[in-house]
Scaffold this active site. Structure first.
Site, mmCIF file in Angstrom:
data_model
loop_
_atom_site.group_PDB
_atom_site.id
_atom_site.type_symbol
_atom_site.label_atom_id
_atom_site.label_comp_id
_atom_site.label_asym_id
_atom_site.label_seq_id
_atom_site.Cartn_x
_atom_site.Cartn_y
_atom_site.Cartn_z
ATOM 1 N N GLU A 258 0.816 -1.224 0.000
ATOM 2 C CA GLU A 258 0.000 0.000 0.000
ATOM 3 C C GLU A 258 0.852 1.278 0.000
ATOM 4 O O GLU A 258 0.812 2.087 0.930
ATOM 5 C CB GLU A 258 -0.960 0.002 1.184
ATOM 6 C CG GLU A 258 -2.039 -1.041 1.055
ATOM 7 C CD GLU A 258 -3.187 -0.867 2.055
ATOM 8 O OE1 GLU A 258 -2.988 -0.218 3.096
ATOM 9 O OE2 GLU A 258 -4.282 -1.368 1.769
ATOM 10 N N GLU B 133 -6.614 -7.977 -0.671
ATOM 11 C CA GLU B 133 -7.010 -7.982 0.738
ATOM 12 C C GLU B 133 -8.473 -7.616 0.870
ATOM 13 O O GLU B 133 -8.992 -6.786 0.111
ATOM 14 C CB GLU B 133 -6.227 -6.921 1.535
ATOM 15 C CG GLU B 133 -4.762 -7.177 1.722
ATOM 16 C CD GLU B 133 -4.117 -6.075 2.571
ATOM 17 O OE1 GLU B 133 -4.823 -5.431 3.368
ATOM 18 O OE2 GLU B 133 -2.905 -5.862 2.424
HETATM 19 C C1 GLA Z 1 -4.126 -2.634 4.653
HETATM 20 C C2 GLA Z 1 -2.730 -3.197 4.786
HETATM 21 C C3 GLA Z 1 -2.655 -4.345 5.720
HETATM 22 C C4 GLA Z 1 -3.507 -4.104 6.937
HETATM 23 C C5 GLA Z 1 -4.922 -3.846 6.512
HETATM 24 C C6 GLA Z 1 -5.875 -3.654 7.662
HETATM 25 O O1 GLA Z 1 -4.829 -3.050 3.584
HETATM 26 O O2 GLA Z 1 -2.166 -3.540 3.550
HETATM 27 O O3 GLA Z 1 -1.301 -4.501 6.066
HETATM 28 O O4 GLA Z 1 -3.013 -2.993 7.607
HETATM 29 O O5 GLA Z 1 -4.950 -2.674 5.756
HETATM 30 O O6 GLA Z 1 -7.167 -3.361 7.205
#
Ligand code: GLA
Ligand code: ZN
Length: 671
Positions: A151, A308
Site C-alpha cells: 500500500e 485484501e
Molecule cells: C491494509 C494493509 C494491511 C492491513 C490492513 C488492515 O490493507 O495492507 O497490512 O493494515 O490494511 O485493514
C-alpha cells in the site's frame, strides 16, 4: 499476465505472518488453514527488520522455514518484499530514509510506509533485498506472484526530494522560463531566476493546508513528482526481481480511489493489478463496484487480484461492525463479478499486539476453527474449489465508459473556487450509480484509453483537458460516439492554466455551447428544472451558458438566469455531445442516463430492483452473469435467459423462476 497455468482456480487465502508467532504454533495454523481450503498465502509483508540487521547482514533462515512449511502443505505463495517499513537500525544509521512531512517535520523511526522515495539508502537497500529474495527463492515453483512493498502512499518534503524535484522540473520543462510560464509565476511576483530558487510546496511555502495552495501549478507538479518518485522506487524493486524471475508476475497492492498516487500511470508498470477492498458496512454497493471497475480499468480490463479484504471486521473505522452472515461471501463474489480472479484476505491470523490486533482474521484470537467467521470462510473455500477455473480470465463487454483521471482529481481538489464542496469522486459516483442501478456494465477508463469501443463516454467534471484529449473526443464523436460532460469541464490545460475564450474551452465545438458564468450555490440553495414531466434540483454549480449550435433540452426555472439552458445536446459529426450544466439528484441521473442509453442502444443485462446487482464476464468458457442480492430479503424473478447456476447447480430455461435468498449469489453460465 497472471500465471493462470499455475493457479487453475481462484486463489484463496491472503496475508499470513507466522514470523509474529512461536514456531511451535505453525503446524496448527497449517492444519486450520487447510480445513478452510486456503491454497495461497501472502508471506513476508513486513519482515525487513528480521531479514536485514545491518548494512551487509542478512538472515533468511526463518523465511526459509516458513516458505518450506507452506510449500510442504501444498500452498501457493504470493511473496512480498518486506520493504513497506524499514528497520530501526537503518533509520538510526541512515536518517536520509526518514520522511519529512507536509508541515516540515522530520520524522523519527516509526509507523510504516515510512521511507523517503528519494532516499539513497532506501533506493539502495530496497531493491537489494528484493534481488536477494528473488535469487534465494527462484527455485520454488509455487511462487505465483511477487508483492512489492505494501500500500504505497504518503509524501516526503525532505532535502533529497527537493533536489530531485528540481531535476524533475529541468527534465520536464528544460528552462526556468518555461517553469515560470506553466506556473504563471508573474502572479504575486513569484518569478524564479534559477531552478535552485524552487522549493517544495508545503506549509513552509505555498500551502495554507493540504489542498489550499497559492500556486496550483506547483502543487500539481509536486503531486505528479511524488507519485512518480514512489513509482520509481517500486520500479527499482520490480527490475531487480524481473531480471531474476522473469516469469513470475509482479504487483503491489493498490487502494482504489487513493488520492496520492496516479494509479493509471502505476498500472503500466505492474504485471497485474491487485487491490485492497475495505468498504464500511454502510458503503453504498455502487461505490465498491466503481472501485473494482476502476482497478480493472488500470490494465484495460484485464482481471485483477483482490489482494485484501477482511473476513469479518476492520479495526480502523470509527465503528467496526461485523460483516453480517453471508456478506463476506457476497462481497467476495462482487469482486469476482467485476473482474477479480482471486479472493484473498487480510489476514490469516490475528496478531496479539499493536494496532491491528482487533482486525478480523481467518483464525481469530480464540485460536481454533469453531467460529462463525471460520465456518463462512471454509464454506466459501469449498465453493471456490468447485467453481474451479471456469471464470478465470473473463472480461467485461461494457459499451459505456466513465472517464476518471488523477491529474484532473488533483487539479479540482486544488482549484481554489468556485466551491469548497467540489468533490470529483462524488460527481463520478453519481453518474456511475445511475448506470449501476440499471445493470449497465461500465468500464472506468483513463484519458489515455481508447474510446472507439464504447457507445457512450461520460466524463464528469472534466475540468482539465490535457493537450490532445479534445482531439480524441472530437474524433470519437465525429465517428458516431456519444460524449457527455458536465459543469466545471474544459477549464484548464494540463498545467492548470485556463483556456481563454470561454468555458468549456477546447470542448466548445463538440458541445455546441459556451459558458459565461458559474454560480456556486451553498448547500441549502437549489435552482431547478423540468425535464420530461419531472422536476429536478440544480445544485452545487449552475452554469450560465449560451448555446452555439446545441439544442436546449431543459432550462433553469429560478433566479435571474431562469430560462437559460441547463441540459443541452449537440449533433456533431455522426454523434452527439451532451452537457449537464449543474449537479442534480440520483433520480435525474438515473432517468437521463436511461434515456441516453436507449438512444445509444445500450441494454441493461437485466432489470432488477435496487440492491440486486447484475454483472457479466466473458471468456473462452462462456458468458457468466452474476446476480448478487445485497438486500435483506429474498429476490425472486423469472430469469430472462437459459443457463446453469455454477454455485447452486440448478439448470434454468428462459423464464424459469430464480430465487435468491438475502445476501445470496448466482453465477449463471449462459446456455
Ligand atoms: C491494509 C494493509 C494491511 C492491513 C490492513 C488492515 O490493507 O495492507 O497490512 O493494515 O490494511 O485493514
Ligand atoms: Zn524525501
Amino acid at each position: 499476465m497472471v500465471a493462470y497455468e499455475k493457479i487453475k482456480k481462484i486463489p484463496y487465502g491472503g496475508d499470513y505472518n507466522p514470523e509474529q508467532w512461536p514456531e511451535e504454533t505453525w503446524e496448527e495454523d497449517m492444519r486450520i488453514l487447510k480445513l478452510a481450503h486456503i491454497d495461497t498465502v501472502t508471506l513476508n509483508v513486513f519482515s525487513w527488520a528480521s531479514l536485514q540487521s545491518d548494512d551487509d547482514v542478512y538472515h533468511f533462515e526463518k523465511l526459509d522455514k516458513i516458505i518450506d512449511l507452506v510449500t510442504a502443505h501444498g500452498m501457493k505463495i504470493c511473496l512480498a518484499t518486506s520493504t513497506g517499513a524499514h528497520p530501526a537500525w537503518m533509520a538510526r544509521k541512515h536518517p536520509d530514509i526518514l520522511r519529512v512531512e507536509h508541515n516540515g517535520m522530520k520524522r523519527k523511526f516509526g509507523g510504516r510506509h515510512n521511507s523517503c522515495p528519494n532516499s539513497p539508502t532506501y533506493r539502495k537497500y530496497a531493491p537489494a533485498l528484493a534481488a536477494k529474495l528473488a535469487e534465494r527463492y527462484k527455485k520454488y515453483d509455487n511462487i505465483v506472484a511477487w508483492h512489492i512493498s505494501n500500500e504505497y502512499g504518503g509524501e516526503c518534503y525532505c532535502e533529497n526530494c527537493e533536489k530531485k524535484f528540481r531535476e524533475w522540473l529541468k527534465e520536464k520543462y528544460k528552462t526556468i522560463d518555461e517553469v515560470n510560464r506553466v506556473w504563471d509565476t508573474a502572479f504575486w511576483g513569484h518569478t524564479f531566476y534559477d531552478f535552485e530558487d524552487v522549493v517544495l510546496p508545503n506549509l513552509l511555502s505555498e500551502h495554507m493546508d493540504d489542498t489550499r495552495s497559492c500556486f496550483q501549478g506547483i502543487s500539481l507538479d509536486y503531486k505528479r513528482f511524488n507519485s512518480e518518485s514512489i513509482l520509481n522506487a517500486y520500479r527499482l524493486e520490480y527490475d531487480a526481481i524481473h531480471a531474476i524471475t522473469p516469469d513470475i508476475p509482479i504487483t503491489t497492492n493498490l487502494m482504489g480511489t487513493f488520492f496520492g498516487l496516479d494509479y493509471q500511470m502505476w498500472g503500466k508498470y505492474m504485471d497485474f493489478i491487485s487491490w485492497d477492498n475495505y468498504p464500511a458496512n454502510d458503503t453504498p454497493i455502487s461505490s465498491t463496484a466503481l472501485r473494482h471497475d476502476l482497478m480493472r480499468g488500470l490494465k484495460q480490463g484485464k482481471p485483477f487480484a483482490l489482494m485484501e479484504q477482511t473476513p469479518s471486521v476492520q479495526n480502523w473505522q470509527p465503528f467496526n461492525m461485523l460483516k453480517r452472515p453471508g456478506v463476506m461471501r457476497l462481497w467476495s463474489y462482487q469482486a469476482i463479478a467485476h473482474g477479480a480472479d482471486t479472493v484473498l484476505f487480510f489476514q490469516m491470523k490475528r496478531s496479539v499486539g499493536a494496532c491491528e490486533k482487533y482486525h478480523g482474521a481467518v483464525i481469530d484470537h480464540a485460536g481454533h476453527e469453531n467460529t462463525r467467521v471460520f465456518r463462512e470462510v471454509t464454506a466459501l473455500g469449498a465453493e471456490l474449489e468447485k467453481l474451479g477455473s471456469q471464470t478465470l480470465g473473463a472480461r467485461s463487454d461494457a459499451k459505456a465508459a466513465i472517464v476518471f483521471d488523477w491529474d484532473n482529481w488533483w487539479a479540482i481538489s486544488y482549484s481554489s473556487g468556485p466551491s469548497i464542496y467540489l468533490d470529483y469522486c462524488r460527481e463520478v459516483e453519481q453518474y456511475y450509480k445511475a448506470l449501476f442501478d440499471r445493470n449497465i456494465p461500465v468500464d472506468m477508463i483513463g484519458v489515455e484509453d481508447d474510446l472507439s469501443r464504447y457507445d457512450l463516454v461520460i466524463a464528469p467534471m472534466l475540468y482539465m483537458v490535457k493537450t490532445g484529449y479534445d482531439e480524441k473526443i472530437r474524433a470519437y464523436v465525429k465517428e458516431g460516439g456519444r460524449f457527455l460532460t458536465t459543469c466545471f469541464s474544459g477549464y484548464v490545460d494540463e498545467h492548470d492554466l485556463v483556456t481563454i475564450g470561454g468555458y468549456p474551452g477546447k470542448l466548445r465545438d463538440i458541445l455546441g455551447i459556451w459558458v459565461e458564468e458559474e454560480d456556486a450555490l451553498p448547500e441549502n440553495l437549489h435552482n431547478r428544472f423540468h425535464y420530461h414531466g419531472n422536476t429536478y434540483p440544480a445544485s452545487l454549480l449552475c452554469d450560465l451558458l449560451h448555446t452555439e449550435g446545441a439544442e436546449t433540452l431543459a432550462s433553469y426555472e429560478e433566479d435571474f438566469y431562469a430560462g437559460m439552458p441547463v441540459l443541452t445536446k449537440n449533433a456533431f459529426g455522426k454523434g452527439f455531445g451532451y452537457y449537464v450544466a449543474t449537479q442534480s439528484s440520483d433520480e435525474f441521473y438515473r432517468d437521463y442516463l436511461e434515456e441516453i442509453c436507449e438512444e445509444a442502444d445500450i441494454q441493461p443485462i437485466m432489470d432488477t430492483p435496487d440492491g440486486v446487482e447484475v454483472t457479466r464476464r466473458i471468456n473462452q468458457n462462456g458468458v457468466f452473469v452474476f446476480l448478487l442480492n445485497h438486500r435483506e430479503e429474498p429476490y425472486v424473478t423469472a430469469l430472462p435467459f437459459a443457463g446453469e447456476d455454477l454455485l447452486g447447480g440448478k439448470i434454468y430455461k428462459a423464464g424459469d423462476a430464480l430465487v435468491l435468498e438475502k445476501k445470496d449469489v448466482a453465477i449463471i453460465k449462459l446456455k
